[in-house]
Design a protein around this motif. Structure first.
Motif, PDB file in Angstrom:
ATOM      1  N   ALA A   1      22.374 113.982 105.312  1.00  0.00           N
ATOM      2  CA  ALA A   1      21.296 113.358 104.564  1.00  0.00           C
ATOM      3  C   ALA A   1      20.506 112.435 105.475  1.00  0.00           C
ATOM      4  O   ALA A   1      21.041 111.932 106.468  1.00  0.00           O
ATOM      5  CB  ALA A   1      21.858 112.574 103.382  1.00  0.00           C
TER       6      ALA A   1
ATOM      7  N   TYR B   1      19.544 107.583 100.413  1.00  0.00           N
ATOM      8  CA  TYR B   1      19.023 108.684 101.202  1.00  0.00           C
ATOM      9  C   TYR B   1      17.953 109.445 100.430  1.00  0.00           C
ATOM     10  O   TYR B   1      17.984 109.522  99.201  1.00  0.00           O
ATOM     11  CB  TYR B   1      20.169 109.619 101.616  1.00  0.00           C
ATOM     12  CG  TYR B   1      21.122 108.922 102.547  1.00  0.00           C
ATOM     13  CD1 TYR B   1      22.131 108.101 102.042  1.00  0.00           C
ATOM     14  CD2 TYR B   1      20.996 109.039 103.923  1.00  0.00           C
ATOM     15  CE1 TYR B   1      22.990 107.420 102.894  1.00  0.00           C
ATOM     16  CE2 TYR B   1      21.853 108.377 104.780  1.00  0.00           C
ATOM     17  CZ  TYR B   1      22.841 107.562 104.250  1.00  0.00           C
ATOM     18  OH  TYR B   1      23.684 106.879 105.094  1.00  0.00           O
TER      19      TYR B   1
ATOM     20  N   TRP C   1      18.189 115.791 101.782  1.00  0.00           N
ATOM     21  CA  TRP C   1      19.526 116.366 101.867  1.00  0.00           C
ATOM     22  C   TRP C   1      19.445 117.784 102.433  1.00  0.00           C
ATOM     23  O   TRP C   1      18.533 118.547 102.099  1.00  0.00           O
ATOM     24  CB  TRP C   1      20.177 116.412 100.486  1.00  0.00           C
ATOM     25  CG  TRP C   1      20.456 115.042  99.947  1.00  0.00           C
ATOM     26  CD1 TRP C   1      19.583 114.221  99.307  1.00  0.00           C
ATOM     27  CD2 TRP C   1      21.677 114.315 100.049  1.00  0.00           C
ATOM     28  NE1 TRP C   1      20.197 113.026  98.994  1.00  0.00           N
ATOM     29  CE2 TRP C   1      21.481 113.060  99.433  1.00  0.00           C
ATOM     30  CE3 TRP C   1      22.932 114.610 100.599  1.00  0.00           C
ATOM     31  CZ2 TRP C   1      22.494 112.102  99.342  1.00  0.00           C
ATOM     32  CZ3 TRP C   1      23.925 113.653 100.511  1.00  0.00           C
ATOM     33  CH2 TRP C   1      23.709 112.417  99.892  1.00  0.00           C
TER      34      TRP C   1
END
Length: 123
Positions: free
Chosen positions: A96, A110, A113
């Motif tokens: 991520a 984050y 991904w």
């Protein structure tokens, strides 16, 4: 930012694997990269993270001393060297990226991904 994880596989207890995560796209905005994992029937958990600018690192207690996270900024790639693997490390591992300040140890920190790569540790 696009992320491509690779390097998973089947390994025996005590063995090693190295995962890679290649970043592409607007990588200049990346602040931090991290690894998370999700075992069957369990929630996703934090594994390790590295700051893109100063290489500061974070580790979960379960992998500290066995796993090492690193980055190669020139190649826009992050690595996770996994040693002394245990059956409980079996999971799908996800990389991520974060383009902002925030928590390093939670998925909420984050923004992007990658797809997962499966790590299976046999006993």
């Amino acid at each position: 930012v696009q992320l491509q994880a690779s390097g998973g596989g089947l390994v025996q207890t005590g063995g090693s694997l190295r995962l890679s995560c290649a970043a592409s796209g607007r990588t200049f905005s990346t602040y931090r990269l991290g690894w998370f994992r999700q075992a069957p029937g369990k929630e996703r958990e934090f594994v390790a993270a590295v700051s893109w600018s100063d290489a500061n690192t974070w580790y979960s207690d379960s992998v500290k001393g066995r796993f090492t996270i690193s980055s190669d900024n020139a190649k826009n790639t992050m690595y996770l060297q996994m040693n002394s693997l245990k059956p409980e490390d079996t999971a799908v591992y996800y990389c991520a990226a974060a383009n902002r300040l925030g928590t390093a140890v939670s998925g909420t920190g984050y923004d992007y991904w990658g797809q997962g790569t499966l790590v299976t540790v046999s006993s």
